[in-house]
Design a protein around this motif. Structure first.
Motif, PDB file in Angstrom:
ATOM      1  N   GLY A  18      -6.789  -7.880  -6.227  1.00 53.04           N
ATOM      2  CA  GLY A  18      -7.178  -6.485  -6.418  1.00 53.04           C
ATOM      3  C   GLY A  18      -6.438  -5.873  -7.586  1.00 53.04           C
ATOM      4  N   HIS A  19      -6.937  -4.757  -8.075  1.00 48.31           N
ATOM      5  CA  HIS A  19      -6.332  -4.040  -9.206  1.00 48.31           C
ATOM      6  C   HIS A  19      -5.625  -2.792  -8.696  1.00 48.31           C
ATOM      7  CE1 HIS A  19      -6.014  -1.827 -13.011  1.00 48.31           C
ATOM      8  NE2 HIS A  19      -6.207  -2.982 -13.624  1.00 48.31           N
ATOM      9  N   GLN A  20      -4.532  -2.441  -9.337  1.00 51.77           N
ATOM     10  CA  GLN A  20      -3.742  -1.296  -8.906  1.00 51.77           C
ATOM     11  C   GLN A  20      -4.521   0.018  -8.963  1.00 51.77           C
ATOM     12  OE1 GLN A  20      -1.103  -2.117 -12.513  1.00 51.77           O
ATOM     13  NE2 GLN A  20      -0.692   0.042 -12.177  1.00 51.77           N
ATOM     14  N   ALA A  21      -5.635   0.039  -9.695  1.00 53.34           N
ATOM     15  CA  ALA A  21      -6.468   1.244  -9.743  1.00 53.34           C
ATOM     16  C   ALA A  21      -7.399   1.358  -8.548  1.00 53.34           C
ATOM     17  CB  ALA A  21      -7.283   1.250 -11.039  1.00 53.34           C
ATOM     18  N   GLU A  22      -7.568   0.270  -7.775  1.00 58.38           N
ATOM     19  CA  GLU A  22      -8.454   0.305  -6.616  1.00 58.38           C
ATOM     20  C   GLU A  22      -7.817   1.104  -5.481  1.00 58.38           C
ATOM     21  OE1 GLU A  22      -9.563  -3.643  -5.489  1.00 58.38           O
ATOM     22  OE2 GLU A  22     -10.056  -4.221  -7.555  1.00 58.38           O
ATOM     23  N   VAL A  23      -8.641   1.766  -4.709  1.00 61.36           N
ATOM     24  CA  VAL A  23      -8.155   2.670  -3.671  1.00 61.36           C
ATOM     25  C   VAL A  23      -7.282   1.948  -2.652  1.00 61.36           C
ATOM     26  CG1 VAL A  23      -8.841   4.177  -1.762  1.00 61.36           C
ATOM     27  CG2 VAL A  23     -10.080   4.276  -3.936  1.00 61.36           C
ATOM     28  N   ARG A  24      -7.758   0.812  -2.139  1.00 61.51           N
ATOM     29  CA  ARG A  24      -6.983   0.154  -1.086  1.00 61.51           C
ATOM     30  C   ARG A  24      -5.672  -0.421  -1.606  1.00 61.51           C
ATOM     31  NH1 ARG A  24      -9.752  -5.553   0.729  1.00 61.51           N
ATOM     32  NH2 ARG A  24     -10.144  -6.424  -1.345  1.00 61.51           N
ATOM     33  N   VAL A  25      -5.633  -0.807  -2.880  1.00 58.76           N
ATOM     34  CA  VAL A  25      -4.371  -1.276  -3.462  1.00 58.76           C
ATOM     35  C   VAL A  25      -3.413  -0.096  -3.625  1.00 58.76           C
ATOM     36  CG1 VAL A  25      -3.275  -2.385  -5.439  1.00 58.76           C
ATOM     37  CG2 VAL A  25      -5.483  -3.221  -4.604  1.00 58.76           C
ATOM     38  N   ARG A  26      -3.943   1.036  -4.096  1.00 54.62           N
ATOM     39  CA  ARG A  26      -3.100   2.235  -4.232  1.00 54.62           C
ATOM     40  C   ARG A  26      -2.525   2.646  -2.882  1.00 54.62           C
ATOM     41  NH1 ARG A  26      -7.280   4.797  -7.165  1.00 54.62           N
ATOM     42  NH2 ARG A  26      -7.366   6.401  -5.536  1.00 54.62           N
ATOM     43  N   ARG A  27      -3.353   2.606  -1.849  1.00 53.24           N
ATOM     44  CA  ARG A  27      -2.884   3.005  -0.521  1.00 53.24           C
ATOM     45  C   ARG A  27      -1.849   2.030   0.025  1.00 53.24           C
ATOM     46  NH1 ARG A  27      -8.751   4.886   2.049  1.00 53.24           N
ATOM     47  NH2 ARG A  27      -8.822   6.923   0.962  1.00 53.24           N
ATOM     48  N   ALA A  28      -2.014   0.738  -0.269  1.00 53.31           N
ATOM     49  CA  ALA A  28      -1.027  -0.246   0.153  1.00 53.31           C
ATOM     50  C   ALA A  28       0.307  -0.007  -0.549  1.00 53.31           C
ATOM     51  CB  ALA A  28      -1.536  -1.656  -0.142  1.00 53.31           C
ATOM     52  N   VAL A  29       0.252   0.308  -1.829  1.00 48.60           N
ATOM     53  CA  VAL A  29       1.483   0.592  -2.578  1.00 48.60           C
ATOM     54  C   VAL A  29       2.165   1.836  -2.005  1.00 48.60           C
ATOM     55  CG1 VAL A  29       2.391   1.296  -4.825  1.00 48.60           C
ATOM     56  CG2 VAL A  29       0.717  -0.568  -4.679  1.00 48.60           C
ATOM     57  N   GLU A  30       1.390   2.853  -1.697  1.00 47.93           N
ATOM     58  CA  GLU A  30       1.961   4.071  -1.117  1.00 47.93           C
ATOM     59  C   GLU A  30       2.619   3.792   0.236  1.00 47.93           C
ATOM     60  OE1 GLU A  30      -1.372   6.649  -0.978  1.00 47.93           O
ATOM     61  OE2 GLU A  30      -1.437   6.997  -3.157  1.00 47.93           O
ATOM     62  N   ALA A  31       1.957   2.973   1.061  1.00 51.38           N
ATOM     63  CA  ALA A  31       2.515   2.640   2.369  1.00 51.38           C
ATOM     64  C   ALA A  31       3.767   1.781   2.234  1.00 51.38           C
ATOM     65  CB  ALA A  31       1.462   1.912   3.210  1.00 51.38           C
ATOM     66  N   LEU A  32       3.741   0.838   1.287  1.00 45.35           N
ATOM     67  CA  LEU A  32       4.897  -0.038   1.084  1.00 45.35           C
ATOM     68  C   LEU A  32       6.085   0.734   0.540  1.00 45.35           C
ATOM     69  CD1 LEU A  32       5.913  -2.952   1.203  1.00 45.35           C
ATOM     70  CD2 LEU A  32       5.001  -3.297  -1.096  1.00 45.35           C
ATOM     71  N   GLN A  33       5.804   1.749  -0.267  1.00 44.08           N
ATOM     72  CA  GLN A  33       6.869   2.557  -0.854  1.00 44.08           C
ATOM     73  C   GLN A  33       7.714   3.213   0.244  1.00 44.08           C
ATOM     74  OE1 GLN A  33       5.596   4.125  -4.436  1.00 44.08           O
ATOM     75  NE2 GLN A  33       7.724   3.923  -5.078  1.00 44.08           N
ATOM     76  N   LYS A  34       7.089   3.560   1.343  1.00 40.74           N
ATOM     77  CA  LYS A  34       7.805   4.219   2.438  1.00 40.74           C
ATOM     78  C   LYS A  34       8.730   3.257   3.180  1.00 40.74           C
ATOM     79  CE  LYS A  34       3.971   7.453   3.122  1.00 40.74           C
ATOM     80  NZ  LYS A  34       2.863   7.865   4.034  1.00 40.74           N
ATOM     81  N   LYS A  35       8.478   1.964   3.047  1.00 45.82           N
ATOM     82  CA  LYS A  35       9.263   0.977   3.772  1.00 45.82           C
ATOM     83  C   LYS A  35      10.256   0.242   2.879  1.00 45.82           C
ATOM     84  CE  LYS A  35       5.503   0.175   7.079  1.00 45.82           C
ATOM     85  NZ  LYS A  35       6.221   0.787   8.216  1.00 45.82           N
ATOM     86  N   ALA A  36      10.181   0.453   1.582  1.00 50.95           N
ATOM     87  CA  ALA A  36      11.001  -0.295   0.635  1.00 50.95           C
ATOM     88  C   ALA A  36      12.116   0.570   0.062  1.00 50.95           C
ATOM     89  CB  ALA A  36      10.123  -0.828  -0.496  1.00 50.95           C
ATOM     90  N   LEU A  37      13.232  -0.076  -0.240  1.00 50.37           N
ATOM     91  CA  LEU A  37      14.304   0.608  -0.960  1.00 50.37           C
ATOM     92  C   LEU A  37      13.928   0.792  -2.423  1.00 50.37           C
ATOM     93  CD1 LEU A  37      17.391  -1.336   0.468  1.00 50.37           C
ATOM     94  CD2 LEU A  37      16.582   0.945   1.139  1.00 50.37           C
ATOM     95  N   MET A  38      13.165  -0.136  -2.939  1.00 50.91           N
ATOM     96  CA  MET A  38      12.727  -0.108  -4.339  1.00 50.91           C
ATOM     97  C   MET A  38      11.384  -0.815  -4.423  1.00 50.91           C
ATOM     98  SD  MET A  38      12.268  -2.195  -7.174  1.00 50.91           S
ATOM     99  CE  MET A  38      13.277  -3.624  -6.855  1.00 50.91           C
TER     100      MET A  38
END
Length: 360
Positions: free
Chosen positions: A326-346
């Motif tokens: 998937g590409h970072q511009a796709e909705v589900r990839v963006r949402r996964a990145v947003e969700a992962l950001q909440k669980k990651a230190l970096m």
């Protein structure tokens, strides 16, 4: 006495020569005009040149006719390379010297006529791109036999450059030398190449000692000076130095592939068949990594690459590298990145790029 014909007169009938000459003039004129348009695209910036060249190769494959798609694309790749303006934006840094597999990968991606600049280390490739001295870099990322390339992952952990492409290259190792194979007592090569051929060497050259050097090209140069030595290197390195081909395709794993990352200041645009690479660190607590990885399952994203890498200078801390479809511009990839950001230190998105099939 009959008049002798010049070699060029014997090459083809006069009408064929005239037609070829006329076509050559038309090609030269068209390439000159193409170069003018390429310079305009490069001056516009913002990825215009990259899009133009990508579209050119896509269209070329459809125009193949009797030549075949692979050949016509190779021709247009060199047209693209020859038409690029001479500027840092169009310079490509790669892990040198010439005739290494990094050099071969750079040629496959950008063309032999491109402004290809060899540098001494992987870190130097990143520095060239980060400083603006080069518009692109070519670095090895992983090998199907030996796994990850640690120097590349370490550079990603501290550099702002992005992955804009991948190039999986089938690596075929050759044994090169000046004497007979039976007389070889030393085999020079890069440590990775020696490792990828270790079983072949044990079976066919048990009397020879493997001696690691900085690059396969350096190994070939050393073998050229020593009749009791051989090198594991590319066929191109042997041809440049006039070495004998003592054995070919000596890699233990016949589908031996090194995947190269194409790095640039920005990621590539969406093509519809893309992958995205991420780098993140999780808290050092039970279940933290499992919770992070569960994000991809919930969002329906397939992972194609997973690596862990120790944080330099911080014992017990690890960075995780993942690649997903998937590409970072796709909705589900963006949402996964947003969700992962909440669980990651970096968390860093290292880039999105088109999926590529192995070549070579």
């Amino acid at each position: 006495m009959a008049k002798k014909s010049r070699p060029d007169e014997e090459a083809a009938p006069p009408d064929v020569r005239r037609q070829v000459a006329e076509l050559d003039r038309q090609i030269a004129a068209a390439v000159g005009r193409r170069a003018e348009l390429t310079r305009q695209a490069a001056a516009d910036g913002g990825g215009v040149l990259e899009r133009l060249e990508a579209k050119s190769l896509q269209d070329a494959a459809k125009l193949a006719g009797g030549l075949g798609a692979e050949r016509i694309v190779a021709v247009f790749r060199e047209v693209n390379a020859a038409c690029r303006p001479s500027s840092p934006q169009c310079r490509i840094a790669y892990l040198g010297p010439e005739d290494t597999f990094s050099h071969i990968a750079a040629i496959h991606r950008f063309g032999a006529a491109a402004d290809l600049t060899p540098v001494a280390t992987i870190a130097a490739v990143f520095q060239e791109v980060e400083s603006g001295a080069a518009g692109y870099g070519v670095v090895p990322m992983e090998n199907s036999t030996d796994g990850r390339v640690s120097d590349t992952l370490e550079c990603f952990s501290r550099s702002p450059v992005r992955i804009c492409g991948e190039l999986p290259l089938r690596v075929h190792h050759c044994l090169l030398g000046t004497g007979k194979r039976a007389d070889v007592r030393r085999v020079f090569s890069k440590p990775q190449a020696l490792s990828q051929c270790r079983n072949w060497l044990a079976q066919h050259l048990p009397q020879a000692q493997g001696q690691p050097v900085a690059s396969t090209a350096e190994a070939a140069a050393m073998a050229a000076k020593d009749p009791a030595a051989a090198a594991i290197a590319s066929r191109q390195a042997g041809q440049r130095l006039g070495l004998r081909l003592l054995a070919e395709d000596i890699e233990d794993q016949k589908d031996n592939i090194t995947r190269f990352a194409i790095i640039a200041p920005r990621p590539a645009e969406k093509t519809g068949a893309d992958k995205t690479a991420l780098m993140f660190e999780t808290p050092h607590e039970p279940g933290a990594l499992a919770d992070a990885m569960a994000v991809f399952k919930r969002k329906g994203l397939n992972l194609t690459w997973i690596e862990s890498f120790p944080v330099p200078g911080s014992r017990g801390r690890y960075l995780f590298f993942v690649e997903l479809v998937g590409h970072q511009a796709e909705v589900r990839v963006r949402r996964a990145v947003e969700a992962l950001q909440k669980k990651a230190l970096m968390l860093e998105v290292l880039g999105s790029y088109a999926h590529a099939e192995p070549i070579g």
